[in-house]
Design a protein around this motif. Sequence first.
Motif, PDB file in Angstrom:
ATOM      1  N   ASN A 153       0.815  -1.209   0.000  1.00 61.49           N
ATOM      2  CA  ASN A 153       0.000   0.000   0.000  1.00 61.49           C
ATOM      3  C   ASN A 153       0.851   1.262   0.000  1.00 61.49           C
ATOM      4  O   ASN A 153       0.518   2.256  -0.648  1.00 61.49           O
ATOM      5  CB  ASN A 153      -0.942   0.000   1.202  1.00 61.49           C
ATOM      6  CG  ASN A 153      -1.991  -1.100   1.117  1.00 61.49           C
ATOM      7  OD1 ASN A 153      -2.229  -1.658   0.043  1.00 61.49           O
ATOM      8  ND2 ASN A 153      -2.607  -1.437   2.245  1.00 61.49           N
ATOM      9  N   ARG A 154       1.962   1.227   0.732  1.00 56.10           N
ATOM     10  CA  ARG A 154       2.870   2.380   0.718  1.00 56.10           C
ATOM     11  C   ARG A 154       3.449   2.582  -0.682  1.00 56.10           C
ATOM     12  O   ARG A 154       3.569   3.712  -1.163  1.00 56.10           O
ATOM     13  CB  ARG A 154       3.996   2.164   1.734  1.00 56.10           C
ATOM     14  CG  ARG A 154       3.626   2.409   3.181  1.00 56.10           C
ATOM     15  CD  ARG A 154       3.640   3.900   3.528  1.00 56.10           C
ATOM     16  NE  ARG A 154       4.982   4.440   3.555  1.00 56.10           N
ATOM     17  CZ  ARG A 154       5.730   4.539   4.649  1.00 56.10           C
ATOM     18  NH1 ARG A 154       5.250   4.112   5.818  1.00 56.10           N
ATOM     19  NH2 ARG A 154       6.919   5.062   4.605  1.00 56.10           N
ATOM     20  N   ALA A 155       3.803   1.485  -1.322  1.00 54.90           N
ATOM     21  CA  ALA A 155       4.363   1.575  -2.680  1.00 54.90           C
ATOM     22  C   ALA A 155       3.327   2.127  -3.656  1.00 54.90           C
ATOM     23  O   ALA A 155       3.646   2.953  -4.521  1.00 54.90           O
ATOM     24  CB  ALA A 155       4.844   0.202  -3.144  1.00 54.90           C
ATOM     25  N   ILE A 156       2.077   1.672  -3.512  1.00 53.25           N
ATOM     26  CA  ILE A 156       1.006   2.156  -4.389  1.00 53.25           C
ATOM     27  C   ILE A 156       0.858   3.670  -4.265  1.00 53.25           C
ATOM     28  O   ILE A 156       0.835   4.398  -5.261  1.00 53.25           O
ATOM     29  CB  ILE A 156      -0.329   1.459  -4.041  1.00 53.25           C
ATOM     30  CG1 ILE A 156      -0.311   0.011  -4.532  1.00 53.25           C
ATOM     31  CG2 ILE A 156      -1.513   2.212  -4.650  1.00 53.25           C
ATOM     32  CD1 ILE A 156      -1.518  -0.791  -4.101  1.00 53.25           C
ATOM     33  N   ILE A 157       0.776   4.155  -3.024  1.00 53.45           N
ATOM     34  CA  ILE A 157       0.545   5.584  -2.808  1.00 53.45           C
ATOM     35  C   ILE A 157       1.732   6.412  -3.278  1.00 53.45           C
ATOM     36  O   ILE A 157       1.579   7.438  -3.946  1.00 53.45           O
ATOM     37  CB  ILE A 157       0.247   5.846  -1.317  1.00 53.45           C
ATOM     38  CG1 ILE A 157      -1.111   5.240  -0.956  1.00 53.45           C
ATOM     39  CG2 ILE A 157       0.260   7.341  -1.017  1.00 53.45           C
ATOM     40  CD1 ILE A 157      -1.457   5.347   0.503  1.00 53.45           C
ATOM     41  N   GLU A 158       2.941   5.955  -2.970  1.00 60.81           N
ATOM     42  CA  GLU A 158       4.127   6.730  -3.341  1.00 60.81           C
ATOM     43  C   GLU A 158       4.292   6.798  -4.858  1.00 60.81           C
ATOM     44  O   GLU A 158       4.570   7.866  -5.417  1.00 60.81           O
ATOM     45  CB  GLU A 158       5.371   6.117  -2.702  1.00 60.81           C
ATOM     46  CG  GLU A 158       6.627   6.947  -2.896  1.00 60.81           C
ATOM     47  CD  GLU A 158       6.519   8.341  -2.297  1.00 60.81           C
ATOM     48  OE1 GLU A 158       7.004   9.292  -2.943  1.00 60.81           O
ATOM     49  OE2 GLU A 158       5.938   8.488  -1.206  1.00 60.81           O
ATOM     50  N   VAL A 159       4.109   5.664  -5.535  1.00 62.80           N
ATOM     51  CA  VAL A 159       4.249   5.656  -6.998  1.00 62.80           C
ATOM     52  C   VAL A 159       3.136   6.492  -7.628  1.00 62.80           C
ATOM     53  O   VAL A 159       3.370   7.264  -8.565  1.00 62.80           O
ATOM     54  CB  VAL A 159       4.227   4.205  -7.535  1.00 62.80           C
ATOM     55  CG1 VAL A 159       4.144   4.186  -9.060  1.00 62.80           C
ATOM     56  CG2 VAL A 159       5.474   3.456  -7.072  1.00 62.80           C
ATOM     57  N   PHE A 160       1.921   6.338  -7.116  1.00 59.85           N
ATOM     58  CA  PHE A 160       0.763   7.042  -7.671  1.00 59.85           C
ATOM     59  C   PHE A 160       0.957   8.554  -7.624  1.00 59.85           C
ATOM     60  O   PHE A 160       0.779   9.251  -8.630  1.00 59.85           O
ATOM     61  CB  PHE A 160      -0.482   6.631  -6.886  1.00 59.85           C
ATOM     62  CG  PHE A 160      -1.757   7.274  -7.352  1.00 59.85           C
ATOM     63  CD1 PHE A 160      -2.193   7.152  -8.659  1.00 59.85           C
ATOM     64  CD2 PHE A 160      -2.542   8.004  -6.467  1.00 59.85           C
ATOM     65  CE1 PHE A 160      -3.366   7.736  -9.087  1.00 59.85           C
ATOM     66  CE2 PHE A 160      -3.726   8.595  -6.878  1.00 59.85           C
ATOM     67  CZ  PHE A 160      -4.145   8.457  -8.196  1.00 59.85           C
ATOM     68  N   PHE A 161       1.340   9.064  -6.452  1.00 60.52           N
ATOM     69  CA  PHE A 161       1.431  10.512  -6.301  1.00 60.52           C
ATOM     70  C   PHE A 161       2.740  11.077  -6.840  1.00 60.52           C
ATOM     71  O   PHE A 161       2.752  12.116  -7.506  1.00 60.52           O
ATOM     72  CB  PHE A 161       1.259  10.904  -4.830  1.00 60.52           C
ATOM     73  CG  PHE A 161      -0.166  10.816  -4.357  1.00 60.52           C
ATOM     74  CD1 PHE A 161      -1.087  11.786  -4.711  1.00 60.52           C
ATOM     75  CD2 PHE A 161      -0.582   9.766  -3.568  1.00 60.52           C
ATOM     76  CE1 PHE A 161      -2.404  11.714  -4.282  1.00 60.52           C
ATOM     77  CE2 PHE A 161      -1.892   9.683  -3.135  1.00 60.52           C
ATOM     78  CZ  PHE A 161      -2.809  10.656  -3.489  1.00 60.52           C
ATOM     79  N   SER A 162       3.852  10.432  -6.558  1.00 56.74           N
ATOM     80  CA  SER A 162       5.132  11.025  -6.964  1.00 56.74           C
ATOM     81  C   SER A 162       5.364  10.938  -8.467  1.00 56.74           C
ATOM     82  O   SER A 162       6.091  11.758  -9.034  1.00 56.74           O
ATOM     83  CB  SER A 162       6.295  10.356  -6.225  1.00 56.74           C
ATOM     84  OG  SER A 162       6.464   9.011  -6.635  1.00 56.74           O
ATOM     85  N   CYS A 163       4.726   9.958  -9.122  1.00 56.27           N
ATOM     86  CA  CYS A 163       4.916   9.808 -10.565  1.00 56.27           C
ATOM     87  C   CYS A 163       3.787  10.444 -11.368  1.00 56.27           C
ATOM     88  O   CYS A 163       3.833  10.468 -12.598  1.00 56.27           O
ATOM     89  CB  CYS A 163       5.037   8.329 -10.933  1.00 56.27           C
ATOM     90  SG  CYS A 163       6.469   7.515 -10.182  1.00 56.27           S
ATOM     91  N   GLY A 164       2.758  10.930 -10.673  1.00 59.34           N
ATOM     92  CA  GLY A 164       1.675  11.623 -11.369  1.00 59.34           C
ATOM     93  C   GLY A 164       0.894  10.733 -12.305  1.00 59.34           C
ATOM     94  O   GLY A 164       0.545  11.151 -13.421  1.00 59.34           O
ATOM     95  N   LEU A 165       0.576   9.509 -11.868  1.00 63.23           N
ATOM     96  CA  LEU A 165      -0.135   8.566 -12.732  1.00 63.23           C
ATOM     97  C   LEU A 165      -1.642   8.680 -12.571  1.00 63.23           C
ATOM     98  O   LEU A 165      -2.147   9.140 -11.548  1.00 63.23           O
ATOM     99  CB  LEU A 165       0.290   7.129 -12.394  1.00 63.23           C
ATOM    100  CG  LEU A 165       1.772   6.788 -12.469  1.00 63.23           C
ATOM    101  CD1 LEU A 165       1.974   5.309 -12.160  1.00 63.23           C
ATOM    102  CD2 LEU A 165       2.355   7.147 -13.816  1.00 63.23           C
ATOM    103  N   ARG A 166      -2.364   8.247 -13.604  1.00 67.38           N
ATOM    104  CA  ARG A 166      -3.798   8.016 -13.468  1.00 67.38           C
ATOM    105  C   ARG A 166      -3.987   6.670 -12.766  1.00 67.38           C
ATOM    106  O   ARG A 166      -3.105   5.819 -12.795  1.00 67.38           O
ATOM    107  CB  ARG A 166      -4.483   7.980 -14.832  1.00 67.38           C
ATOM    108  CG  ARG A 166      -4.382   9.268 -15.636  1.00 67.38           C
ATOM    109  CD  ARG A 166      -5.173   9.133 -16.943  1.00 67.38           C
ATOM    110  NE  ARG A 166      -5.133  10.354 -17.732  1.00 67.38           N
ATOM    111  CZ  ARG A 166      -4.238  10.589 -18.687  1.00 67.38           C
ATOM    112  NH1 ARG A 166      -3.307   9.680 -18.967  1.00 67.38           N
ATOM    113  NH2 ARG A 166      -4.257  11.718 -19.351  1.00 67.38           N
TER     114      ARG A 166
END
Length: 214
Positions: A153-166
């Motif tokens: 879950n931490r990886a999901i949130i960090e990748v989602f927000f820091s990489c600016g993904l949909r």
Amino acid sequence: MDKAQSKSFTKIQGEGPHGTTLAPLIRRYIRYLKLERNYSPNTIDAYRHDLHLLLSHLSEQGLTPTDVKLDDLQRFAAWIHERGIGPKSQARILSGVRTFYHYLVVDGYLEVDPTELLESPHLPKHLPEYLTTEEVDRLEAAIDLTSAEGHRNRAIIEVFFSCGLRVSELVELKLSNLFLNERFMRVVGKGGKERLVPISQRAVGELELWFDDR
């Protein structure tokens, strides 16, 4: 629809230009929305409501749908505004009116569409909402890392927000598209278009912790 509107609509259903009835026209229009435009039942109900409003107003003015000019429709737009209807709803109602008049032209009732120059109310631009860095940090801090899904879950949130993904891009992300040593990923976006996105060191760290758990 209130009682006055309902009475007015019933009257205009029974009377049309040169003594003809509008009820068959309305039925054909609804059938057009179903079969030609393939609209959902909810959308058709909304367009039927828009037509009820228009016919009610025209009845009060002693007009039928084929009589109207642009000035009449502009007065209708002012009428729904004066009723306290919000800008978004006004725009939707006028969209329904345009669809109705487009149908009248397509089906040969009119030669010229009187809604061509009819303007909708200007809607305020809605800026996208976003989380601040502090809010994202609090979101990550709330994750229970002792659970089996914690690092995931931490990886999901960090990748989602820091990489600016949909969300859809994150869900479809493949391990083979991650290049952690080079700190970038290949993302497949809308229409199958690919782009290269840099990965922050923090996101790399969270991913590596998740990989260890896996």
